[in-house]
Design a protein around this motif. Sequence first.
Motif, PDB file in Angstrom:
ATOM      1  N   LEU A 221       0.810  -1.206   0.000  1.00 17.82           N
ATOM      2  CA  LEU A 221       0.000   0.000   0.000  1.00 17.82           C
ATOM      3  C   LEU A 221       0.850   1.265   0.000  1.00 17.82           C
ATOM      4  O   LEU A 221       0.453   2.281  -0.579  1.00 17.82           O
ATOM      5  CB  LEU A 221      -0.958  -0.015   1.192  1.00 17.82           C
ATOM      6  N   ALA A 222       2.011   1.217   0.620  1.00 20.21           N
ATOM      7  CA  ALA A 222       2.916   2.369   0.555  1.00 20.21           C
ATOM      8  C   ALA A 222       3.353   2.624  -0.880  1.00 20.21           C
ATOM      9  O   ALA A 222       3.476   3.778  -1.317  1.00 20.21           O
ATOM     10  CB  ALA A 222       4.128   2.149   1.452  1.00 20.21           C
ATOM     11  N   GLU A 223       3.597   1.575  -1.642  1.00 19.44           N
ATOM     12  CA  GLU A 223       4.012   1.741  -3.039  1.00 19.44           C
ATOM     13  C   GLU A 223       2.930   2.419  -3.873  1.00 19.44           C
ATOM     14  O   GLU A 223       3.227   3.124  -4.833  1.00 19.44           O
ATOM     15  CB  GLU A 223       4.376   0.383  -3.636  1.00 19.44           C
ATOM     16  N   ILE A 224       1.675   2.219  -3.491  1.00 19.13           N
ATOM     17  CA  ILE A 224       0.571   2.838  -4.219  1.00 19.13           C
ATOM     18  C   ILE A 224       0.297   4.251  -3.726  1.00 19.13           C
ATOM     19  O   ILE A 224       0.187   5.194  -4.514  1.00 19.13           O
ATOM     20  CB  ILE A 224      -0.705   1.981  -4.082  1.00 19.13           C
ATOM     21  N   PHE A 225       0.201   4.420  -2.401  1.00 21.96           N
ATOM     22  CA  PHE A 225      -0.267   5.679  -1.839  1.00 21.96           C
ATOM     23  C   PHE A 225       0.839   6.583  -1.297  1.00 21.96           C
ATOM     24  O   PHE A 225       0.653   7.792  -1.214  1.00 21.96           O
ATOM     25  CB  PHE A 225      -1.278   5.387  -0.723  1.00 21.96           C
ATOM     26  N   TYR A 226       1.975   6.005  -0.910  1.00 26.62           N
ATOM     27  CA  TYR A 226       3.088   6.786  -0.361  1.00 26.62           C
ATOM     28  C   TYR A 226       4.393   6.339  -1.009  1.00 26.62           C
ATOM     29  O   TYR A 226       5.302   5.865  -0.314  1.00 26.62           O
ATOM     30  CB  TYR A 226       3.152   6.607   1.161  1.00 26.62           C
ATOM     31  N   PRO A 227       4.517   6.465  -2.320  1.00 24.90           N
ATOM     32  CA  PRO A 227       5.685   5.892  -3.013  1.00 24.90           C
ATOM     33  C   PRO A 227       7.024   6.446  -2.538  1.00 24.90           C
ATOM     34  O   PRO A 227       8.024   5.727  -2.555  1.00 24.90           O
ATOM     35  CB  PRO A 227       5.423   6.236  -4.488  1.00 24.90           C
ATOM     36  N   ARG A 228       7.060   7.695  -2.075  1.00 27.46           N
ATOM     37  CA  ARG A 228       8.326   8.260  -1.611  1.00 27.46           C
ATOM     38  C   ARG A 228       8.803   7.603  -0.321  1.00 27.46           C
ATOM     39  O   ARG A 228       9.998   7.645  -0.008  1.00 27.46           O
ATOM     40  CB  ARG A 228       8.181   9.770  -1.400  1.00 27.46           C
TER      41      ARG A 228
END
Length: 261
Positions: A221-228
């Motif tokens: 989910l970080a890769e989708i919504f919080y990629p940085r």
Amino acid sequence: MIIPEDPARAGRELSCRYTAADLQVFTADEARRFAPDDGCDPQADQTLAWELLYRLEPGLYDRLIRAERLHPGIVDWLPRSVQRIVEVGAGSGRLTMELIERGQEVVAIEPAAGLRRILERKLARADHGCRARVMNGFFDELPVPSGFADLVVACSVLTPEPCHGGDAGLAEMERICGPGGCVAIIWPNNIGWLAVRDYHYRSFAGAMAMEFASHREAVELAEIFYPRAAAEVRDRGSRRVPYQVLGVNPPRDLAFKDITR
């Protein structure tokens, strides 16, 4: 149950997940509010991309908000034993299940059909169908009579922009709140905008983190919504991710106004 993301979009971050062709998912009322111009592009407009997420992949959105635990101080602050509560922009029920314990009647208003269906299933599983109604509606045209509710609440959805509430939406929330009631904006987007409209502010202290189902889900989910922040989330090896890692203000605050008319 975890609903998988659309396989055709697997691995794509939100900013490039949808295209202008996806705008056809909107109803006429939704298009008029969220994509009124021919040149609207979800890859150039993050807010528009979120609206498409709610409609095209509501299960993916529900996975995200399950990790966003509100500060317990907010939940404790909410009034108890009131007659009627209206929640505006209820989504898939981040706050709704807490409201059920506080009102004799809860009306949850949500414009995205997929999110309404998820919320209806949650309410049915919890055997709360007799105390809660899920309705279609928008901030600027709430399908509730004036003075109906003792508590009117919105969580992380109201902004100063007209398509996501604005002054018209705030006025509607105040219209449907009865004398002696309260309008509460949880996890507010713009404190200054609310302050000049006579809203008071509360914030609750303490460390906060998103709590995902697993480390694997945190990374996904970080890769989708919080990629940085995705690389740091991966390196931490934990399902708990502090909000500061993601660069997001935690859900620890609210703005409220007592209705005295």
